[in-house]
Enzyme design. Structure first.
Site, PDB file in Angstrom:
ATOM      1  N   CYS A  23       0.811  -1.222   0.000  1.00 29.37           N
ATOM      2  CA  CYS A  23       0.000   0.000   0.000  1.00 29.37           C
ATOM      3  C   CYS A  23       0.851   1.283   0.000  1.00 29.37           C
ATOM      4  O   CYS A  23       0.324   2.382   0.069  1.00 29.37           O
ATOM      5  CB  CYS A  23      -0.978   0.011   1.180  1.00 29.37           C
ATOM      6  SG  CYS A  23      -2.457  -1.008   0.896  1.00 29.37           S
ATOM      7  N   HIS A  68     -14.567   6.635  -6.178  1.00 27.92           N
ATOM      8  CA  HIS A  68     -13.764   6.947  -7.367  1.00 27.92           C
ATOM      9  C   HIS A  68     -12.897   8.190  -7.147  1.00 27.92           C
ATOM     10  O   HIS A  68     -12.726   9.015  -8.041  1.00 27.92           O
ATOM     11  CB  HIS A  68     -14.654   7.116  -8.612  1.00 27.92           C
ATOM     12  CG  HIS A  68     -15.118   5.808  -9.153  1.00 27.92           C
ATOM     13  ND1 HIS A  68     -16.137   5.099  -8.580  1.00 27.92           N
ATOM     14  CD2 HIS A  68     -14.676   5.078 -10.196  1.00 27.92           C
ATOM     15  CE1 HIS A  68     -16.324   3.978  -9.264  1.00 27.92           C
ATOM     16  NE2 HIS A  68     -15.450   3.929 -10.241  1.00 27.92           N
ATOM     17  N   GLU A 123     -11.456  -3.228   3.475  1.00 27.93           N
ATOM     18  CA  GLU A 123     -10.557  -2.809   2.407  1.00 27.93           C
ATOM     19  C   GLU A 123     -10.461  -3.894   1.341  1.00 27.93           C
ATOM     20  O   GLU A 123     -10.328  -3.621   0.157  1.00 27.93           O
ATOM     21  CB  GLU A 123      -9.175  -2.513   2.993  1.00 27.93           C
ATOM     22  CG  GLU A 123      -8.256  -1.826   2.022  1.00 27.93           C
ATOM     23  CD  GLU A 123      -7.049  -1.243   2.711  1.00 27.93           C
ATOM     24  OE1 GLU A 123      -7.060  -0.035   2.983  1.00 27.93           O
ATOM     25  OE2 GLU A 123      -6.095  -2.003   3.002  1.00 27.93           O
TER      26      GLU A 123
HETATM   27 ZN   LIG Z   1      -4.336  -0.094  -0.052  1.00 22.41          ZN
END
Ligand SMILES: [Zn+2]
Length: 134
Positions: A23, A68, A123
């Site tokens: 990430c 988005h 997530e």
């Molecule tokens: Zn991520």
């Protein structure tokens, strides 16, 4: 105590600062927020909070602000470049982790006057973070 929950799916991009895993690079998630409201009393219809109120107050806000969109920490050096290029970004006070996105949605729900007790932010299908008061 009564509880009601509503799930809201949205897509977002982010990257984490000071992080060594995947990430750290720009990428996206198909996220799912679960907003749970709680209280001890129902109205005369037998309803704690109308699911439509959650939709109007939280889902619309998520759709307009997070869906988005690219969520970046205010300290992210990419911000100035993206702004110069006219890219859409949502600036967060903290690193845009699942934990902090859950907190962001929780605090929005409080500001909207909803008796929120917990927000989960999925997530991925396997990983979620939760934020609740106390
Ligand atoms: Zn991520």
């Amino acid at each position: 105590m009564f509880r009601v929950s509503r799930e809201i799916e949205f897509c977002y991009g982010h990257r984490l600062l000071n992080y060594e895993g995947k990430c750290r690079h720009l990428h996206g998630h198909n996220g799912r927020a679960v907003i749970t409201l709680g209280g001890d009393t129902l109205d005369d219809r037998g309803i704690l909070v109308d699911f439509g109120d959650i939709k109007r107050n939280v889902e619309h806000w998520i759709n307009e602000n997070l869906d988005h969109n690219l969520l970046l920490c205010r300290d992210d050096p990419l911000l100035s470049i993206l702004r110069d290029r006219g890219e859409r970004v949502f600036v967060m006070e903290w690193n845009p982790t699942a934990e902090n996105i859950a907190r962001l949605i929780f605090e929005h729900a409080i500001e909207a006057g909803l008796p929120v007790v917990e927000v989960l932010l999925w997530e991925t299908d396997n990983c979620h973070a939760a934020y609740r008061q106390g």
